[in-house]
Write a protein that holds these residues in place. Sequence first.
Motif: not given
Length: 357
Positions: A326-333
Amino acid sequence: MADGRGEAAEAPEVVLENEIVNVIVHSLNRVDGGFIVDDRKKVLDIGVTVQRLIDQLAKIYAGKTGKSHGRFEDDVDNYPVAKFLEAYYKTGASDFVTTTFQMAETLKKSAQGTASTGGHVFFAHFKRVADQTHYLIVAILNDELGAALNKSKEVVDALHLDIKGFRLAGRVNLTSWADGADKYLSFIKGRGQDKVSEFFKLFLGCNNSVAAVVETQKLGTALEAFAQSKEMTEEQREDFLRNAYTVCKRYADKDTPFELEAFANELWPDNPEELSSSFEGSGLNISDGFIPDKRSLRSLVKFSGGTKNWRIIFDRAALSNDEIEFNVESETLVIKKLPEELLARLRVEVSQDGEED
């Protein structure tokens, strides 16, 4: 000129935890055939001793496990405490002495036919200084025989109030009640104390029917917060929440009501009081007595979500073992290690899209 003794130390400023508005005590005495109320005719003077008593009472009550939370029953004719308090706190039509006497008489009626021994019934209306929230506590305290030294250094009997040992008490968050909150009333239920506390619940007129889904969701929130407060590693956190899931799932499978004391003893056996205190201090007002909701429990070990075009569900372990990132900054999985069957189908799909283009 200095005399070598230095300046006298200033007395430390006393910081009040609670500002007492009114406090009184009536006694519920057991006699042949039932109970009688030995009432006090005026409120207690607020001195150091009374202040200390109410501060202790408020603190101990807040830390008690085994509380049920709810609201007043709508039927004020059969459960009149709400009506009495409304006249006192909301409209000002009644004074504290009258209100508490009416409540004591209601308590007397509820206690008839029970095994209660009665006791000193303390009523305290106070405002918590930290957040200006008004509360009313009702607690039955009993005398306890202790020992003391007299002026001749002889050991003599001494009666005192058993502050820590009270088992029957309730608290109304008057501020929340006046603001129209859904839950503002609690009473000490205690593990296995249903029969003992039932008359006190009836006296208060507490409707403590709870929605299992909501309570289970709050349970998950409290567990997550506790894990964070302990600064657990991802692996420790996963094990902790999975164990919590296992315990609660067993409750659900066997229709066993959730009870914080038993739950804490099993989940955090080395220091159950630490977990209990965390729950009590969370402000979530998690009630004892609900059957955990199985679907809501999944959040302890699974994440799920979706749109109208897709849905995903995965275990918490997938994050810790790097199957899902999970990438917090880009809000992607980012999903890794896809199964071969799914990979093959996706490759075919992409290939067919390319041919059509």
